[in-house]
Design an enzyme around this catalytic site. Structure first.
Site, PDB file in Angstrom:
ATOM      1  N   GLU A 172       0.819  -1.224   0.000  1.00  0.00           N
ATOM      2  CA  GLU A 172       0.000   0.000   0.000  1.00  0.00           C
ATOM      3  C   GLU A 172       0.850   1.271   0.000  1.00  0.00           C
ATOM      4  O   GLU A 172       0.619   2.196   0.787  1.00  0.00           O
ATOM      5  CB  GLU A 172      -0.965  -0.005   1.194  1.00  0.00           C
ATOM      6  CG  GLU A 172      -2.044  -1.069   1.074  1.00  0.00           C
ATOM      7  CD  GLU A 172      -3.099  -0.985   2.166  1.00  0.00           C
ATOM      8  OE1 GLU A 172      -2.961  -0.138   3.081  1.00  0.00           O
ATOM      9  OE2 GLU A 172      -4.060  -1.765   2.109  1.00  0.00           O
ATOM     10  N   GLU A 291      -5.493  -8.287  -0.877  1.00  0.00           N
ATOM     11  CA  GLU A 291      -6.246  -8.011   0.360  1.00  0.00           C
ATOM     12  C   GLU A 291      -7.698  -7.743  -0.021  1.00  0.00           C
ATOM     13  O   GLU A 291      -7.978  -6.821  -0.797  1.00  0.00           O
ATOM     14  CB  GLU A 291      -5.693  -6.803   1.130  1.00  0.00           C
ATOM     15  CG  GLU A 291      -4.402  -7.075   1.873  1.00  0.00           C
ATOM     16  CD  GLU A 291      -4.005  -5.934   2.796  1.00  0.00           C
ATOM     17  OE1 GLU A 291      -4.904  -5.272   3.364  1.00  0.00           O
ATOM     18  OE2 GLU A 291      -2.789  -5.698   2.932  1.00  0.00           O
ATOM     19  N   GLN A 351      -7.973 -11.505   6.847  1.00  0.00           N
ATOM     20  CA  GLN A 351      -6.808 -12.368   6.912  1.00  0.00           C
ATOM     21  C   GLN A 351      -7.269 -13.806   7.178  1.00  0.00           C
ATOM     22  O   GLN A 351      -8.440 -14.107   6.971  1.00  0.00           O
ATOM     23  CB  GLN A 351      -5.869 -11.860   7.990  1.00  0.00           C
ATOM     24  CG  GLN A 351      -5.313 -10.480   7.656  1.00  0.00           C
ATOM     25  CD  GLN A 351      -4.247 -10.012   8.633  1.00  0.00           C
ATOM     26  OE1 GLN A 351      -3.671 -10.789   9.379  1.00  0.00           O
ATOM     27  NE2 GLN A 351      -4.004  -8.709   8.648  1.00  0.00           N
TER      28      GLN A 351
END
Length: 506
Positions: A172, A291, A351
């Site tokens: 990111e 993600e 996650q």
């Protein structure tokens, strides 16, 4: 309410890369400590790994796991997590305002990955560190021996290299919150140099350059275009991140967010094509959606807690307790990845354990599957093969985030052996049954192998430590094969896996 659909065996999209059903473990909250690693737990093995967690992970057949971050990685020194445990330093983690004990590092992750039957996907720190540290990390992990870093690994008890095949070039880096945040041009240049160095070491390694951390960023999609201008020739994937929520408590609008995911993928696919054309390249960069998940139930409270606490070790953080509504959205997101199998080759649910995860554990207690576990399990087990185009003609609705959202959401995969057609179906309607008329063309003789469903639950039903099986799959009903068609009725707010034996050679 009625919907017609057609699946033809020759109308293919692409091969579904099994890595699209991957996951993610970051050193944050209790994902690692008391999640996968808890020495002293009654199920722990000699290395401290929880066997109850491992059993649930194996049940997902997770093909790849990204590690060790996430925001955590942008100020992480990988050397802190190697060597004798009693000599490892405790550090401050700036991303989550916690203390990191480094009792689990890359070697322990390699051990755990073997037990979980999953591939390692390592992220490197390109925030506070750079090319030299990344190169050393690669040498430690992948070189057989005879050099400083590879011999250091051997001295730590790992004679054979870990042979990590895919590497994330930071995390990111478009985000101002990121330690070592960079401009797109600066980051793209650095990522290109690191990727080139890695390919000098081994041309077959794959690298992932950072795209946007979400599609609401002011720099999106310019960030991707600039980063790819700098790095297109050396990288293999560009990463995308996106989290989903229902803060408005509007179920149909929530389900419509799957259309946002689809548009995100299409947009970045267009950016990739633009840069490819601009560079006159024959190479195809693919998308790594490393993600994604639902994240909103406790987000505001957790943001405040992080600001107030005093650097705890492995605190409870981002421990979303998912409901049936969330499971239906996750099923839709997985359908999008299947339908975009030509673009998305890797995806990691964020996650895996405790932190916005399909698996929850209690420290010193049990582990159990959340509601979102089951759509991921179905897709991972039966969504491997060739994605097929499903033509749908049915009712739609409009909402704030999208127009013409279909009530029937579906994807289909012809299994790798060509002997089964696996269809994933969702009726998004809040109240009405959906009458299905789905033609199956070109498959020869067919018969239903299995029909499993998630249906009949309240939207806020959850699996908890006291009631871990509240939302679980059951044998499906209401549909059958008739004259080469799958016909019947799908209950409102229901998710279905229907596996059909076929002869694709017919």
């Amino acid at each position: 309410m009625r919907a017609r659909a057609t699946i033809h065996k020759d109308f293919t999209i692409a091969t579904v890369d099994k890595r699209v059903y991957g996951s993610f473990l970051e050193h944050m909250g209790r994902a690692v400590y008391t999640g996968v690693y808890e020495p002293g737990h009654e199920t722990a093995d000699k290395n401290g790994f929880r066997q109850d967690t491992l059993e649930l992970v194996r049940g997902l057949d997770v093909p790849i796991v990204r590690y060790p971050g996430g925001n955590f990685v942008s100020a992480y020194n990988w050397e802190d997590g190697i060597g004798p445990r009693d000599e490892r330093p405790t550090r401050l983690d700036l991303a989550w305002r916690t203390r990191e004990t480094n009792q689990m590092g890359v070697n322990e992750f390699a051990d755990w990955s073997k037990l979980a039957s999953t591939e390692m996907m390592l992220a490197m720190n390109l925030g506070s560190r750079g090319l030299e540290d990344a190169r050393n990390f690669l040498e430690y992990c992948n070189h057989p021996g005879g050099t400083y870093w590879s011999d250091l690994r051997k001295s730590h008890g790992y004679a054979d290299p870990h042979d990590v095949r895919i590497w994330c070039l930071g995390n990111e880096m478009d985000g101002p919150w990121q330690v070592g945040h960079k401009t797109a041009r600066d980051y793209g240049h650095l990522a290109n140099e690191v990727s080139k160095a890695f390919k000098y070491f081994d041309q077959s390694l794959e690298t992932v350059v950072c795209g946007s951390s979400n599609d609401k960023m002011a720099s999106y999609p310019e960030w991707e275009a600039t980063v790819l201008e700098e790095s297109y020739d050396s990288v293999d994937y560009i990463s995308l991140h996106k989290y989903f929520g229902n803060e408005e408590q509007d179920t149909l609008n929530y389900f419509g967010r799957a259309m946002e995911l689809d548009r995100y993928i299409l947009t970045i696919g267009g950016v990739i094509d633009y840069i490819k054309a601009k560079k006159r390249s024959k190479k195809d960069v693919k998308i790594c959606f490393d993600e994604w998940n639902v994240w909103y139930h406790n987000r505001k409270e957790d943001d405040q807690r992080i600001k107030e606490w005093d650097w705890p070790v492995a605190p409870a953080l981002l421990e979303e307790v998912y409901n049936f509504e969330d499971a239906l959205l996750v099923a839709s997101l997985l359908n999008v990845f299947i339908r975009r199998a030509d673009r998305v080759k890797i995806a990691c649910m964020a996650q895996l354990v405790n932190v916005i995860a399909p698996i929850l554990t209690r420290e010193g207690g049990p582990a159990w599957a959340q509601t979102i576990y089951y759509p991921l399990q179905f897709a991972s087990k039966y969504g491997r093969g060739t994605a097929l185009n499903v033509s749908v003609d049915g009712p739609t609705y409009d909402c704030d985030v999208s127009q013409d959202v279909p009530y029937l959401d579906t994807s289909a995969v012809l299994a790798e052996d060509g002997k089964s057609l696996n269809i994933f179906l969702i009726n998004r309607h809040l109240d009405d049954d959906l009458t299905l008329d789905m033609a199956l063309e070109g498959f020869g003789a067919a018969s239903v192998i299995e029909h499993s469903e998630l249906a009949g639950f309240k939207l806020d039903d959850r699996n908890t430590i006291d009631a871990p099986a509240t939302v679980t799959p059951k044998k499906g009903s209401g549909v059958a094969l008739q004259d080469g068609k799958l016909v019947g009725t799908l209950k409102p707010l229901s998710y279905h896996l229907i596996r059909i034996s076929v002869d694709a050679s017919a």
